[in-house]
Design a protein around this motif. Structure first.
Motif, PDB file in Angstrom:
ATOM      1  N   ASN A 153       0.863  -1.179   0.000  1.00  0.00           N
ATOM      2  CA  ASN A 153       0.000   0.000   0.000  1.00  0.00           C
ATOM      3  C   ASN A 153       0.902   1.231   0.000  1.00  0.00           C
ATOM      4  OD1 ASN A 153       0.817   0.194   2.711  1.00  0.00           O
ATOM      5  ND2 ASN A 153      -0.954  -0.975   3.364  1.00  0.00           N
ATOM      6  N   PHE A 185      -2.135   6.811   9.565  1.00  0.00           N
ATOM      7  CA  PHE A 185      -0.979   7.140   8.736  1.00  0.00           C
ATOM      8  C   PHE A 185      -0.641   8.596   8.978  1.00  0.00           C
ATOM      9  CE2 PHE A 185       1.099   8.997   5.122  1.00  0.00           C
ATOM     10  CZ  PHE A 185       2.030   8.069   4.735  1.00  0.00           C
ATOM     11  N   ASP A 259       5.022  12.346  -2.311  1.00  0.00           N
ATOM     12  CA  ASP A 259       3.968  11.390  -1.960  1.00  0.00           C
ATOM     13  C   ASP A 259       2.659  11.993  -2.467  1.00  0.00           C
ATOM     14  OD1 ASP A 259       2.060   9.745  -0.867  1.00  0.00           O
ATOM     15  OD2 ASP A 259       2.458  10.281   1.225  1.00  0.00           O
ATOM     16  N   SER A 262      -3.247   9.951  -3.800  1.00  0.00           N
ATOM     17  CA  SER A 262      -4.143   9.376  -4.794  1.00  0.00           C
ATOM     18  C   SER A 262      -3.467   9.017  -6.104  1.00  0.00           C
ATOM     19  CB  SER A 262      -5.248  10.368  -5.095  1.00  0.00           C
ATOM     20  OG  SER A 262      -6.455   9.808  -4.726  1.00  0.00           O
ATOM     21  N   SER A 293      -1.171   5.464  -4.232  1.00  0.00           N
ATOM     22  CA  SER A 293      -1.952   4.256  -3.922  1.00  0.00           C
ATOM     23  C   SER A 293      -2.482   3.592  -5.190  1.00  0.00           C
ATOM     24  CB  SER A 293      -3.171   4.613  -3.071  1.00  0.00           C
ATOM     25  OG  SER A 293      -2.797   4.919  -1.759  1.00  0.00           O
ATOM     26  N   LYS A 296      -6.859   4.147  -4.920  1.00  0.00           N
ATOM     27  CA  LYS A 296      -7.574   5.425  -4.849  1.00  0.00           C
ATOM     28  C   LYS A 296      -8.014   5.775  -6.277  1.00  0.00           C
ATOM     29  CE  LYS A 296      -5.542   7.073  -0.539  1.00  0.00           C
ATOM     30  NZ  LYS A 296      -4.615   8.058   0.058  1.00  0.00           N
ATOM     31  N   ALA A 303      -2.531  -1.301  -3.212  1.00  0.00           N
ATOM     32  CA  ALA A 303      -1.110  -1.417  -3.557  1.00  0.00           C
ATOM     33  C   ALA A 303      -0.471  -0.058  -3.363  1.00  0.00           C
ATOM     34  CB  ALA A 303      -0.943  -1.869  -5.009  1.00  0.00           C
TER      35      ALA A 303
HETATM   36  C1  LIG Z   1      -3.827   7.763   1.155  1.00  0.00           C
HETATM   37  C2  LIG Z   1      -2.490   8.339   1.386  1.00  0.00           C
HETATM   38  C3  LIG Z   1      -1.456   7.564   1.934  1.00  0.00           C
HETATM   39  C4  LIG Z   1      -1.673   6.142   2.365  1.00  0.00           C
HETATM   40  O1  LIG Z   1      -1.955   5.322   1.280  1.00  0.00           O
HETATM   41  P1  LIG Z   1      -2.516   3.822   1.520  1.00  0.00           P
HETATM   42  O2  LIG Z   1      -2.518   3.230   0.153  1.00  0.00           O
HETATM   43  O3  LIG Z   1      -3.845   3.961   2.146  1.00  0.00           O
HETATM   44  O4  LIG Z   1      -1.541   3.150   2.422  1.00  0.00           O
HETATM   45  C5  LIG Z   1      -0.224   8.145   2.102  1.00  0.00           C
HETATM   46  N1  LIG Z   1      -0.009   9.436   1.762  1.00  0.00           N
HETATM   47  C6  LIG Z   1      -0.977  10.209   1.236  1.00  0.00           C
HETATM   48  C7  LIG Z   1      -0.665  11.627   0.886  1.00  0.00           C
HETATM   49  C8  LIG Z   1      -2.247   9.684   1.024  1.00  0.00           C
HETATM   50  O5  LIG Z   1      -3.211  10.443   0.501  1.00  0.00           O
END
Ligand SMILES: *Cc1c(COP(=O)(O)O)cnc(C)c1O
Length: 477
Positions: A153, A185, A259, A262, A293, A296, A303
């Motif tokens: 993930n 998170f 990061d 979505s 992700s 999303k 993943a």
């Molecule tokens: C959703 C998100 C995550 C976590 O992603 P997962 O696939 O749910 O583990 C990390 N960082 C950001 C900015 C996100 O929006």
């Protein structure tokens, strides 16, 4: 009534075991399970007989012993995880499994790799192959990246990236981007776990390029940008653009990691859904590593995907963390099929449920709502059904400020309270999740899978959902 005589009527185990019905149960559920349940049923009947006041009642308990055992066994072997119908209007509903996957695609994936498969076998060379190479190549083709790696993930992806590139050193992040996503998170926590130190710069609403520059020392390993997925800071604000941050590379030779959360693979602006950054665009603007992700806006299985410069991705692949985080064959099969749809944008929009739901025209949703309303009316339930304009949400921490016009069916039950209706819908064999608004139960049709409409109406009938008397246990199945 002679209780002792009645107790003696309870069939002994050796008698039970030779019954045809019990033999069949053993074939299906296995000897030990059946034996255990029959013992429990014998005990239960004994207790019931002790409470019975007439002989008939007592004899009935004994007669039903095998039937009850079968019901119990059926219940015990039924999986807890099951399909639900989403009437909430939230497309990426994390509690309902985030991105729904097209059924055909899922079936195909399971058929192909459920048994033996070439997941780590090179069919051309006839020897061990590398897991994931084909999908990673596909990701590079779609995003224009040099290399890619896939983990369980995006939380794992962020952890892998930071641990590989910044363990023991510092990572510079803006205070406006210290995101918390649902489910624990938090960027500062993930940072700590990765062995990197967080160096916060700027303030919540304003961060300048000079703030990043002043924070850079010998210890700095990574400049991190985090997409503020589930919130927006608006008003008196200043954030450093990705390309500005990347411009520091010439001077400091530090990788910029983004990061995206979505991570859309298609620019959704053209469909009136602004504000979600596109992966390809981040790479073009100069990000060295981008993670996002799979479930999303991409619309695939859970993943975490990392794309970017080969030199960084290669280091991630040889990190032992990667071995602990890599995806399994089923996820790989579903993700590859989802990504293949992206070879053509129009195909992706048509075939990936998340994209299809997001881009469906309000008029088409209304048509479906009308159709379902007609079906409900025709069934003659004790309830009123009307159409209602509403707003669907994207959810899953994407596009927090965007809603999409949609149509809901508003239900007002005549014989039961609306809270009771909401609860009954949830306990149907195919549970339906709606929400209550101003005394009405709303089902937003944008996220409601219409191919299940007639099953839905049928189960409302079978379970007497709208009738005053409580639903029987049997109706719930
Ligand atoms: C959703 C998100 C995550 C976590 O992603 P997962 O696939 O749910 O583990 C990390 N960082 C950001 C900015 C996100 O929006």
């Amino acid at each position: 009534m002679n209780k002792n005589q009645l107790f003696r009527k309870i069939p002994k185990m050796d008698v039970l075991l030779v019954q045809d019905a019990v033999q069949k149960m053993i074939d299906v559920y296995g000897y030990d399970s059946v034996l255990e349940i029959l013992r429990r049923e014998q005990e239960r009947v004994r207790l019931e007989i002790a409470r019975c006041t007439t002989e008939e009642q007592a004899e009935e308990c004994t007669e039903k012993l095998i039937q009850n055992a079968e019901k119990e066994l059926h219940k015990l072997h039924r999986p807890h995880l099951k399909k639900v119908l989403n009437g909430t209007g939230t497309i990426l509903h994390t509690n309902l499994g985030r991105a729904p996957i097209a059924q055909m695609l899922m079936k195909d994936a399971i058929c192909e790799v459920g048994g033996y498969s070439n997941v780590e076998y090179d069919l051309e060379q006839g020897m061990r192959g590398n897991r994931g190479v084909a999908i990673e190549k596909l990701l590079c083709e779609i995003t224009g990246a040099e290399a890619a790696v896939i983990v369980n993930n995006n939380a794992a992806a962020v952890l892998l990236v930071l641990n590989t590139l910044a363990k023991g050193g510092e990572v510079v992040v803006s205070r406006g981007e210290l995101v918390e996503i649902g489910g624990h998170f938090r960027i500062p926590d993930v940072m700590e776990l990765s062995g990197a130190r967080l160096k916060e710069v700027g303030t919540t609403n304003k961060t300048f390029l000079s703030d990043y520059e002043l924070a850079i020392t010998e210890e700095t390993k990574v400049l991190l940008k985090v997409h503020t997925s589930n919130y927006r800071i608006i008003g008196f604000t200043e954030m450093v653009k990705l390309e500005e941050l990347c411009s520091l590379y010439e001077k400091y030779r530090l990788p910029v990691v983004e990061d995206l959360g979505s991570g859309a693979l298609i620019d959704l602006n053209q469909y009136g859904l602004p504000g979600e950054p596109v992966v390809q665009e981040s790479l073009k603007r100069g990000a060295d590593v981008v993670c996002f992700s799979g479930d999303k806006l991409l619309g695939g299985p859970q993943a975490g995907i990392v794309v970017g410069k080969k030199c960084y991705i290669e280091r991630m692949c040889s990190n032992p963390f990667y071995r602990a985080m890599r995806i399994d064959k089923l996820t790989a099969a579903v993700l590859e099929r989802t990504l293949l749809e992206y070879r053509s944008e129009s195909r992706a929009i048509k075939n990936i449920p998340v994209l299809r739901m997001m881009t469906r025209k309000p008029m088409d949703v209304e048509q479906d709502a009308k159709r379902l309303k007609r079906m409900l009316k025709r069934a003659g339930f004790a309830a009123e059904f009307e159409l209602r304009s509403c707003e669907s949400q994207i959810g899953g921490g994407s596009l927090p400020l965007t809603t999409i016009p949609s149509t809901a069916i508003a239900i007002v039950p005549e014989e039961i309270r609306v809270e009771e209706l909401e609860q009954r819908l949830r306990s149907l064999p195919l549970p339906v999740i709606g929400r209550i608004e101003k005394g009405k139960l709303l089902l937003d049709i944008r996220t409601f899978e219409m191919e299940y409409a007639s099953d839905f109406v049928k189960s409302l009938k079978e379970a007497h959902v709208f009738s005053r008397s409580p639903m029987k246990e049997a109706d719930k199945k």
